[in-house]
Write a protein that holds these residues in place. Structure first.
Motif, mmCIF file in Angstrom:
data_model
loop_
_atom_site.group_PDB
_atom_site.id
_atom_site.type_symbol
_atom_site.label_atom_id
_atom_site.label_comp_id
_atom_site.label_asym_id
_atom_site.label_seq_id
_atom_site.Cartn_x
_atom_site.Cartn_y
_atom_site.Cartn_z
ATOM 1 N N LEU A 279 0.832 -1.199 0.000
ATOM 2 C CA LEU A 279 0.000 0.000 0.000
ATOM 3 C C LEU A 279 0.867 1.249 0.000
ATOM 4 N N SER A 280 0.451 2.228 -0.767
ATOM 5 C CA SER A 280 1.134 3.513 -0.805
ATOM 6 C C SER A 280 0.264 4.532 -0.087
ATOM 7 N N LEU A 281 0.781 5.072 1.015
ATOM 8 C CA LEU A 281 -0.001 5.951 1.880
ATOM 9 C C LEU A 281 0.712 7.284 2.087
ATOM 10 N N ALA A 282 -0.042 8.352 2.047
ATOM 11 C CA ALA A 282 0.469 9.680 2.379
ATOM 12 C C ALA A 282 -0.743 10.578 2.590
ATOM 13 N N ASP A 283 -1.300 10.537 3.798
ATOM 14 C CA ASP A 283 -2.535 11.255 4.101
ATOM 15 C C ASP A 283 -3.654 10.811 3.161
ATOM 16 N N GLY A 284 -3.703 9.525 2.887
ATOM 17 C CA GLY A 284 -4.669 8.932 1.967
ATOM 18 C C GLY A 284 -4.057 7.719 1.302
ATOM 19 N N LEU A 285 -4.854 7.027 0.533
ATOM 20 C CA LEU A 285 -4.462 5.757 -0.079
ATOM 21 C C LEU A 285 -4.317 5.956 -1.580
ATOM 22 N N PHE A 286 -3.120 5.752 -2.107
ATOM 23 C CA PHE A 286 -2.853 6.010 -3.518
ATOM 24 C C PHE A 286 -3.417 4.910 -4.416
ATOM 25 N N LEU A 287 -3.909 5.330 -5.581
ATOM 26 C CA LEU A 287 -4.311 4.426 -6.651
ATOM 27 C C LEU A 287 -3.340 4.602 -7.820
ATOM 28 N N SER A 288 -3.173 3.531 -8.597
ATOM 29 C CA SER A 288 -2.263 3.573 -9.735
ATOM 30 C C SER A 288 -3.008 3.256 -11.024
ATOM 31 N N LEU A 289 -2.347 3.501 -12.127
ATOM 32 C CA LEU A 289 -2.927 3.311 -13.453
ATOM 33 C C LEU A 289 -2.799 1.883 -13.944
ATOM 34 N N ASP A 290 -3.772 1.466 -14.734
ATOM 35 C CA ASP A 290 -3.670 0.222 -15.492
ATOM 36 C C ASP A 290 -3.477 0.582 -16.960
ATOM 37 N N VAL A 291 -2.244 0.448 -17.450
ATOM 38 C CA VAL A 291 -1.972 0.642 -18.885
ATOM 39 C C VAL A 291 -1.223 -0.574 -19.409
ATOM 40 N N SER A 292 -1.609 -1.760 -18.927
ATOM 41 C CA SER A 292 -0.958 -3.006 -19.310
ATOM 42 C C SER A 292 -1.668 -3.623 -20.505
ATOM 43 N N GLY A 293 -1.037 -4.630 -21.077
ATOM 44 C CA GLY A 293 -1.639 -5.368 -22.191
ATOM 45 C C GLY A 293 -0.807 -5.268 -23.448
ATOM 46 N N ASP A 294 -1.259 -6.003 -24.478
ATOM 47 C CA ASP A 294 -0.521 -5.971 -25.740
ATOM 48 C C ASP A 294 -0.956 -4.766 -26.562
ATOM 49 N N ALA A 295 -0.387 -4.661 -27.756
ATOM 50 C CA ALA A 295 -0.610 -3.468 -28.582
ATOM 51 C C ALA A 295 -2.058 -3.327 -29.024
ATOM 52 N N ASP A 296 -2.836 -4.410 -28.989
ATOM 53 C CA ASP A 296 -4.247 -4.333 -29.380
ATOM 54 C C ASP A 296 -5.177 -4.057 -28.204
ATOM 55 N N SER A 297 -4.650 -4.062 -26.994
ATOM 56 C CA SER A 297 -5.480 -3.816 -25.816
ATOM 57 C C SER A 297 -5.929 -2.360 -25.783
ATOM 58 N N VAL A 298 -7.141 -2.141 -25.279
ATOM 59 C CA VAL A 298 -7.640 -0.783 -25.071
ATOM 60 C C VAL A 298 -7.546 -0.482 -23.583
ATOM 61 N N VAL A 299 -6.700 0.487 -23.236
ATOM 62 C CA VAL A 299 -6.498 0.822 -21.821
ATOM 63 C C VAL A 299 -7.158 2.148 -21.443
ATOM 64 N N GLY A 300 -7.757 2.803 -22.409
ATOM 65 C CA GLY A 300 -8.416 4.057 -22.108
ATOM 66 C C GLY A 300 -8.992 4.676 -23.365
ATOM 67 N N TYR A 301 -9.474 5.907 -23.212
ATOM 68 C CA TYR A 301 -10.078 6.628 -24.328
ATOM 69 C C TYR A 301 -9.588 8.074 -24.330
ATOM 70 N N ARG A 302 -9.323 8.564 -25.531
ATOM 71 C CA ARG A 302 -8.890 9.942 -25.754
ATOM 72 C C ARG A 302 -10.053 10.701 -26.381
ATOM 73 N N ALA A 303 -10.406 11.846 -25.802
ATOM 74 C CA ALA A 303 -11.572 12.585 -26.279
ATOM 75 C C ALA A 303 -11.306 13.263 -27.617
ATOM 76 N N LYS A 304 -12.337 13.249 -28.479
ATOM 77 C CA LYS A 304 -12.316 14.015 -29.723
ATOM 78 C C LYS A 304 -12.923 15.385 -29.443
ATOM 79 N N LYS A 305 -12.217 16.431 -29.771
ATOM 80 C CA LYS A 305 -12.665 17.768 -29.357
ATOM 81 C C LYS A 305 -13.749 18.359 -30.236
ATOM 82 N N ASN A 306 -13.903 17.921 -31.451
ATOM 83 C CA ASN A 306 -14.845 18.571 -32.362
ATOM 84 C C ASN A 306 -16.058 17.693 -32.637
ATOM 85 N N SER A 307 -16.571 17.098 -31.569
ATOM 86 C CA SER A 307 -17.743 16.234 -31.673
ATOM 87 C C SER A 307 -19.018 17.067 -31.517
#
Length: 393
Positions: free
Chosen positions: A213-241
């Motif tokens: 656990l990582s603690l410093a006046d609260g409990l830290f969360l970390s990112l999940d950006v694992s997987g192969d090149a075809d994995s989707v780990v997130g989404y990037r917004a399109k600005k002109n929608s």
């Protein structure tokens, strides 16, 4: 007999005037019956009361502002915007709010708090996931979202759509408010004790070990950006929608508003500056019934990275009494400032602060109240067609 742990929740409080901690749903209803929260000619419906908060609804009009502003302790909000507002917009039949334009909306709900009761506001999760920046202002206060003990007066919501234009209407809830009394924040030692009794974080189905656990006046969360090149780990917004209507149901095609993000070799991604990303935490979060949590933005001294506009985690989020649910992963709203910024798998990016409830709520997040993000596998908001999994179509 060993002494009782200081991390134990407060005793059940039947009278909100005597409560210590964050008010649960049953005390919030009692506070409404005592007119601590009022809505003028409106009523506050039962569905506005969540396990540890009350939804705040947009009033009948908005002011378009030429710029944002800092509140102060000498002025009312409406005095402050006399020379900043240039258009009054009727919200009763709906209106579209432009990108990067600040708006100010008087809210339907008002507060009449007793002297020992204070309040705190935060965006609803769906608001943050659309990159809509919001914060609550009160009269004669120099703070956003923090509402002083004993405050009597109106509430105002500043709204700045950052990526998408949005359509809103009177009665729509973009924010929520918690009532609380006393100091209910858990120390890091108390968090360790609580995690030992009821695991707060899991990776997969395994509770995170105390040494990890990582603690410093609260409990830290970390990112999940694992997987192969075809994995989707997130989404990037399109600005002109096209604008997104926040009124009514979901079902929007995510491909019209988002681009999938794939990891680079080495389990990392590079964030483009001033672009909005939705990612997921590597850990599943579990909030026991006698506690509430708030996600805090990452310390800006760690780099040019802004994560999450802050948000409330209700009692019961990711929690199951039979322990068949190993937490729910948290959606992370991320933006790099000024320069491109690399983030790596399991890099800490935000933290959870925990507080005791005055008593456990009579209804938990996810238990028959229509909670949208219990056990979530996608970080997209409820406005988009439900995905089978994070990268599904």
């Amino acid at each position: 007999m060993p002494p009782q742990s200081t991390a134990e929740p407060a005793q059940r409080a039947a009278d909100p005037a005597e409560a210590t901690g964050v008010f649960p749903s049953q005390l919030l209803r009692e506070a409404i019956s005592r007119n601590w929260l009022v809505a003028g000619p409106w009523r506050i419906p039962d569905e506005s009361v969540q396990p540890a908060s009350v939804d705040l609804r947009l009033g009948e009009h908005a002011w378009a502002l030429r710029c944002s502003f800092l509140p102060d302790s000498q002025s009312t909000v409406e005095q402050k915007i006399e020379d900043l507002a240039f258009e009054r917009i009727d919200l009763r039949d709906g209106a579209t709010l432009e990108r990067d334009r600040p708006y100010l909306v008087p809210l339907i709900e008002e507060l009449r708090l007793p002297e020992r009761i204070r309040a705190k506001a935060n965006p609803k999760s769906s608001t943050g996931r659309l990159d809509v920046f919001t914060r609550v202002l009160t009269d004669r206060s120099h703070r956003f979202d923090e509402i002083a003990p004993g405050y009597h007066g109106r509430l105002y919501l500043e709204i700045v759509p950052r990526t998408f234009a949005i359509r809103v209407q009177t009665g729509l809830a973009l924010n929520q408010v918690r009532l609380m009394a006393g100091d209910a924040r858990l120390s890091d030692q108390e968090l360790l004790e609580l995690h030992e009794r009821s695991a707060l974080l899991h990776v997969g189905t395994t509770p995170v070990g105390q040494s990890e656990l990582s603690l410093a006046d609260g409990l830290f969360l970390s990112l999940d950006v694992s997987g192969d090149a075809d994995s989707v780990v997130g989404y990037r917004a399109k600005k002109n929608s096209l604008p997104i209507s926040l009124v009514g149901g979901g079902g929007l095609k995510w491909q019209d508003y988002w681009e999938p993000v794939h990891p680079e070799p080495g389990a990392r991604i590079v964030l483009e500056p001033e672009v909005f990303y939705l990612l997921l935490s590597a850990e599943g979060v579990s909030i026991p019934p006698a506690y509430a949590a708030e996600m805090l933005a990452y310390d800006p001294t760690a780099g040019e990275l802004r994560t999450h506009y802050a948000g409330f985690f209700d009692p019961g989020f990711g929690f199951s009494r039979e322990r068949e649910l190993p937490g729910s992963r948290a959606a992370l709203e991320v933006r790099a400032r000024d320069v491109s910024f690399m983030v790596e798998h399991r890099q800490p990016v935000c933290k959870l602060a925990f507080e005791r409830m005055a008593s456990p709520p009579d209804v938990l997040y996810g238990e028959g109240i229509g909670s949208n993000y219990q056990g979530q596998r996608s970080m997209l908001s409820k406005h988009f067609a439900r995905l089978g999994e994070a990268g599904g179509g």
